[in-house]
Write an enzyme that holds these catalytic residues in place. Structure first.
Site, PDB file in Angstrom:
ATOM      1  CB  CYS A 134      -0.919   0.014   1.217  1.00  0.00           C
ATOM      2  SG  CYS A 134      -2.263  -1.183   1.179  1.00  0.00           S
ATOM      3  CG  HIS A 135       1.684   2.661   3.419  1.00  0.00           C
ATOM      4  ND1 HIS A 135       0.833   3.746   3.416  1.00  0.00           N
ATOM      5  CD2 HIS A 135       1.128   1.748   4.264  1.00  0.00           C
ATOM      6  CE1 HIS A 135      -0.178   3.512   4.240  1.00  0.00           C
ATOM      7  NE2 HIS A 135      -0.032   2.311   4.771  1.00  0.00           N
ATOM      8  CB  CYS A 185       9.424  15.959  37.303  1.00  0.00           C
ATOM      9  SG  CYS A 185       9.406  14.952  38.802  1.00  0.00           S
ATOM     10  CG  HIS A 186       9.109  16.102  33.033  1.00  0.00           C
ATOM     11  ND1 HIS A 186      10.388  15.601  32.920  1.00  0.00           N
ATOM     12  CD2 HIS A 186       8.314  15.051  33.371  1.00  0.00           C
ATOM     13  CE1 HIS A 186      10.366  14.295  33.148  1.00  0.00           C
ATOM     14  NE2 HIS A 186       9.129  13.940  33.439  1.00  0.00           N
ATOM     15  CB  CYS A 208       6.521   8.756  34.742  1.00  0.00           C
ATOM     16  SG  CYS A 208       8.098   9.254  34.018  1.00  0.00           S
TER      17      CYS A 208
END
Length: 263
Positions: A81-82, A182-183, A224
């Site tokens: 297909c791709h 945290c981030h 996490c």
């Protein structure tokens, strides 16, 4: 203030509202956002940059074989297909999670691969974190290396991005922590000797030295969530996909690095 509200309760509510406002104000400005790559030691950066040393490339190479292998009752390969993935898959990973019209909700890249398997190849879906699903995902994602992330731009995704953002900001678990604590609030500091990054998912699926394996973004998110002593969502849960979507939209403009290497 309602006269019937006890003073200590009023203080608690005010403190809660202030903490929520602070959490929303803590987002990292676009110009200060950095890939996790920049927090790594030079030796680990070199491992990612050299395809002959990057362990994630072993999965990508297997993914290329699977791309060209026929499967299912339809006896079709992805390539039927791709065609050439270097062309057809260029930029695809940078747009996922993406809205699926038939389902009316976003799906991530792993889910899209399985939808193609069941719908086009008439094959059984691949298990989350299985070698074959990680390999195919790594191969597809590799074709978007260097392409700026554009996930979340589709207006249909707006409510799902918002839901993912809410989850990112939500305190949970026995440690009463949110992703943002945290981030957004403490990036570039250290936790148990490891650098706290900004949490941008630029390289998934990625090879983590602590895992000694490649893994998906959902695996990392579940890890996490477990770490803050909360109950992780099951693989494929809408909440995880929405959180993936928000994180990818938050990383808009940053280049895809897959398969990345991280400590």
């Amino acid at each position: 203030m309602n006269r019937r509200m006890k003073p200590n309760r009023a203080i608690t509510v005010a403190a809660l509202l202030a903490s929520v406002a602070a959490a929303f104000a803590a987002e990292i400005p676009q110009g200060q956002r950095r890939s996790g790559f920049t927090f790594m030691a030079a030796e680990t950066q070199a491992m990612q940059n050299d395809d002959t040393a990057n362990p994630g490339m072993l999965w990508a190479l297997d993914g290329e074989k699977l791309w060209n292998a026929r499967a299912g009752a339809a006896d079709k390969a992805c390539a039927d297909c791709h065609h050439d993935a270097r062309v057809s898959m260029r930029g695809v990973a940078a747009r996922y999670p993406a809205f699926d019209n038939s389902l009316g909700r976003p799906v991530d890249l792993e889910q899209r691969i399985n939808l193609c398997r069941t719908g086009q190849q008439q094959a059984t879906p691949l298990r989350y974190e299985s070698h074959d699903l990680l390999a195919l995902t790594a191969f597809v994602a590799q074709q978007s290396r260097g392409v700026p992330i554009a996930a979340g731009a589709d207006p249909q995704l707006a409510p799902f991005v918002a839901s993912g953002r809410d989850l990112y900001m939500q305190r949970q678990g026995q440690l009463n922590l949110a992703c943002a604590n945290c981030h957004d609030d403490n990036w570039d500091k250290h936790l148990a000797g490891s650098a706290i990054t900004q949490g941008h998912p630029t390289g998934y699926p990625e090879y983590r030295l602590e895992w000694q394996s490649i893994g998906s973004l959902q695996r990392r998110l579940r890890s996490c969530i477990f770490g803050i002593r909360a109950r992780p969502y099951v693989y494929g849960a809408p909440e995880l996909v929405e959180l993936e979507l928000y994180l990818m939209s938050r990383a808009q403009g940053m280049p895809v690095e897959a398969p990345a290497v991280r400590p």
